[in-house]
Design an enzyme around this catalytic site. Structure first.
Site, PDB file in Angstrom:
ATOM      1  N   ARG A  23       7.162  50.003 -64.856  1.00 29.33           N
ATOM      2  CA  ARG A  23       7.248  49.191 -63.804  1.00 29.33           C
ATOM      3  C   ARG A  23       8.191  49.602 -62.756  1.00 29.33           C
ATOM      4  O   ARG A  23       9.336  49.819 -63.250  1.00 29.33           O
ATOM      5  CB  ARG A  23       7.285  47.645 -63.898  1.00 29.33           C
TER       6      ARG A  23
ATOM      7  N   HIS B 295       1.146  56.242 -59.765  1.00 24.15           N
ATOM      8  CA  HIS B 295       0.878  55.248 -60.332  1.00 24.15           C
ATOM      9  C   HIS B 295      -0.313  55.486 -61.093  1.00 24.15           C
ATOM     10  O   HIS B 295      -1.203  54.762 -61.207  1.00 24.15           O
ATOM     11  CB  HIS B 295       0.871  53.761 -59.921  1.00 24.15           C
TER      12      HIS B 295
HETATM   13  N1  LIG Z   1       2.041  53.541 -65.139  1.00 28.32           N
HETATM   14  C1  LIG Z   1       0.781  53.156 -65.673  1.00 28.32           C
HETATM   15  O1  LIG Z   1      -0.032  53.600 -65.344  1.00 28.32           O
HETATM   16  C2  LIG Z   1       0.877  52.074 -66.661  1.00 28.32           C
HETATM   17  C3  LIG Z   1      -0.432  51.845 -67.195  1.00 28.32           C
HETATM   18  C4  LIG Z   1      -0.567  50.988 -68.195  1.00 28.32           C
HETATM   19  C5  LIG Z   1       0.933  49.984 -68.778  1.00 28.32           C
HETATM   20  N2  LIG Z   1       1.745  50.419 -67.884  1.00 28.32           N
HETATM   21  C6  LIG Z   1       3.180  49.632 -68.241  1.00 28.32           C
HETATM   22  O2  LIG Z   1       3.624  50.034 -69.310  1.00 28.32           O
HETATM   23  C7  LIG Z   1       4.551  49.250 -70.157  1.00 28.32           C
HETATM   24  C8  LIG Z   1       4.410  48.911 -71.361  1.00 28.32           C
HETATM   25  O3  LIG Z   1       3.091  48.621 -71.622  1.00 28.32           O
HETATM   26  P1  LIG Z   1       2.755  47.918 -73.302  1.00 28.32           P
HETATM   27  O4  LIG Z   1       1.180  47.603 -73.213  1.00 28.32           O
HETATM   28  O5  LIG Z   1       3.103  49.328 -74.333  1.00 28.32           O
HETATM   29  O6  LIG Z   1       3.768  46.919 -73.333  1.00 28.32           O
HETATM   30  P2  LIG Z   1       3.868  45.925 -74.942  1.00 28.32           P
HETATM   31  O7  LIG Z   1       2.755  46.400 -75.725  1.00 28.32           O
HETATM   32  O8  LIG Z   1       3.834  44.675 -74.379  1.00 28.32           O
HETATM   33  O9  LIG Z   1       5.161  46.461 -75.411  1.00 28.32           O
HETATM   34  C9  LIG Z   1       6.261  46.161 -74.660  1.00 28.32           C
HETATM   35  C10 LIG Z   1       7.485  46.589 -75.602  1.00 28.32           C
HETATM   36  O10 LIG Z   1       8.789  46.311 -74.869  1.00 28.32           O
HETATM   37  C11 LIG Z   1       9.636  45.622 -75.946  1.00 28.32           C
HETATM   38  N3  LIG Z   1      10.407  44.670 -75.170  1.00 28.32           N
HETATM   39  C12 LIG Z   1      10.088  43.541 -74.220  1.00 28.32           C
HETATM   40  N4  LIG Z   1      11.268  43.118 -73.772  1.00 28.32           N
HETATM   41  C13 LIG Z   1      12.223  43.630 -74.430  1.00 28.32           C
HETATM   42  C14 LIG Z   1      13.538  43.542 -74.315  1.00 28.32           C
HETATM   43  N5  LIG Z   1      14.185  42.575 -73.579  1.00 28.32           N
HETATM   44  N6  LIG Z   1      14.426  44.171 -74.812  1.00 28.32           N
HETATM   45  C15 LIG Z   1      13.986  45.114 -75.600  1.00 28.32           C
HETATM   46  N7  LIG Z   1      12.850  45.459 -75.919  1.00 28.32           N
HETATM   47  C16 LIG Z   1      11.806  44.677 -75.287  1.00 28.32           C
HETATM   48  C17 LIG Z   1       8.775  45.026 -76.824  1.00 28.32           C
HETATM   49  O11 LIG Z   1       9.546  44.542 -78.086  1.00 28.32           O
HETATM   50  P3  LIG Z   1       8.787  44.067 -79.158  1.00 28.32           P
HETATM   51  O12 LIG Z   1       7.643  45.033 -79.723  1.00 28.32           O
HETATM   52  O13 LIG Z   1       9.873  43.673 -80.198  1.00 28.32           O
HETATM   53  O14 LIG Z   1       7.920  42.757 -78.845  1.00 28.32           O
HETATM   54  C18 LIG Z   1       7.616  45.745 -77.148  1.00 28.32           C
HETATM   55  O15 LIG Z   1       7.874  46.938 -78.072  1.00 28.32           O
HETATM   56  C19 LIG Z   1       4.045  47.917 -69.153  1.00 28.32           C
HETATM   57  O16 LIG Z   1       5.307  47.455 -68.160  1.00 28.32           O
HETATM   58  C20 LIG Z   1       2.989  48.042 -68.367  1.00 28.32           C
HETATM   59  O17 LIG Z   1       2.695  47.472 -67.164  1.00 28.32           O
HETATM   60  C21 LIG Z   1       1.930  51.230 -67.003  1.00 28.32           C
END
Ligand SMILES: NC(=O)c1ccc[n+]([C@@H]2O[C@H](COP(=O)([O-])OP(=O)(O)OC[C@H]3O[C@@H](n4cnc5c(N)ncnc54)[C@H](OP(=O)(O)O)[C@@H]3O)[C@@H](O)[C@H]2O)c1
Length: 311
Positions: free
Chosen positions: A226, A274
């Site tokens: 993000r 994006h």
């Molecule tokens: N650019 C694009 O086209 C696109 C497409 C899809 C998604 N995204 C973005 O990609 C990102 C990741 O998505 P996702 O589905 O992989 O998310 P997710 O499954 O919720 O994973 C988030 C990860 O971040 C870690 N985390 C959260 N808060 C933290 C903190 N304060 N300190 C350290 N680690 C922390 C979590 O740790 P734990 O495992 O320990 O909970 C988890 O490993 C999101 O921001 C999403 O919006 C972008």
């Protein structure tokens, strides 16, 4: 019954057709179809629903977000917090993000931006970097569903991979770092920092001057999470001082990136609009249909948003 709230009449009808294809017993309608009764609606698949719309559906069993982010739903103060909220996911979302991250890391490694600038100027600028992927460590901040999908693809290219998350992970070939206490050690070995964190109050502006200074000199940055994660003036200062070698950015705050942003023309920055991971509608419909089938058979819903954690 499932209601689809998406942009455009044709798109809504296409979603209903695809959902019916994967799960014929699921009755799916566009949210604005005539004659609908709110109490018959058990599922909602939504993108930017009007505030109050979800709260007006009293028998919802689950809400599906049309995209990976759920801020477009949770921004509505009235969204029903007791109803499970499922983030978009699935195999194709992980595959596409892994491809983007691999491409971004290789672009930084193989001077993709330099070559693009030279080509636009019709200049034959011979430039070959010292390192191969085997010489570098990619540090993935956020080892959730997408970080875990990207890691093996990077390993396959020869990179060493480290991951940082709140809880420790056991991913084959990936050195796991957990929590604030291990952030320094994670950053100190990172040559390419890939941000795949969720947007929460704790992660806002996390990629700032102080964090960038803890990376290895000459490091590169990839942000596909993000826009709010990166403090852009701090990033530009680190690029201009020569401390960072380059950045590949897919997400911005705000979006679209304003025409006046210095990021557009910076010689060390690659901008994409994006597009890192947008799964085909058919694959997203399959994911929703499969999730409902498993849920109705007594199984758990995937990729649930946790209001307490904020992601
Ligand atoms: N650019 C694009 O086209 C696109 C497409 C899809 C998604 N995204 C973005 O990609 C990102 C990741 O998505 P996702 O589905 O992989 O998310 P997710 O499954 O919720 O994973 C988030 C990860 O971040 C870690 N985390 C959260 N808060 C933290 C903190 N304060 N300190 C350290 N680690 C922390 C979590 O740790 P734990 O495992 O320990 O909970 C988890 O490993 C999101 O921001 C999403 O919006 C972008």
């Amino acid at each position: 019954m499932l209601l689809v709230k998406a942009e455009g009449d044709k798109v809504r009808r296409n979603w209903c057709d695809l959902l019916g294809e994967f799960r014929p017993e699921l009755v799916a309608h566009p949210y604005d179809a005539p004659g609908l009764r709110a109490e018959e609606v058990t599922y909602a698949l939504a993108w930017e629903p009007e505030p109050g719309w979800l709260a007006g559906l009293p028998n919802l069993r689950a809400i599906f977000s049309l995209g990976a982010g759920v801020d477009h739903i949770t921004a509505d103060a009235t969204w029903p917090r007791h109803v499970p909220l499922v983030r978009m996911g699935g195999e194709e979302t992980g595959q596409r993000m892994g491809e983007y991250v691999a491409w971004a890391c290789l672009t930084l490694l193989r001077q993709g931006r330099d070559h693009a600038v030279a080509q636009a100027e019709r200049r034959w600028r011979y430039k070959v970097g010292e390192d191969t992927a085997r010489d570098l460590t990619v540090g993935i901040m956020g080892m959730g569903s997408l970080g875990a999908a990207a890691a093996p693809m990077l390993r396959g290219l020869g990179y060493r991979v480290a991951g940082w998350s709140r809880s420790r992970k056991a991913v084959d070939g990936v050195e796991s770092f957990a929590g604030e206490g291990e952030l320094d050690a994670f950053l100190a070995r990172t040559d390419v920092l890939v941000c795949l964190l969720p947007s929460t109050p704790e992660t806002r502006g996390i990629v700032d001057a102080a964090l960038l200074a803890r990376l290895r000199p000459g490091a590169g940055i990839v942000n596909a999470a993000r826009g709010m994660h990166v403090v852009v003036p701090d990033l530009l200062a680190a690029l201009d001082s020569g401390y960072l070698s380059g950045a590949v950015l897919d997400v911005f705050d705000p979006e679209p990136l304003p025409a006046g942003s210095p990021l557009w023309s910076h010689p060390k920055v690659t901008v994409t609009p994006h597009v890192a991971s947008v799964a085909r509608r058919r694959e997203r419909a399959r994911y929703v249909a499969d999730a409902i089938a498993a849920f109705e058979a007594g199984g758990a819903l995937p990729n649930l948003y946790d209001p307490e954690r904020g992601y």
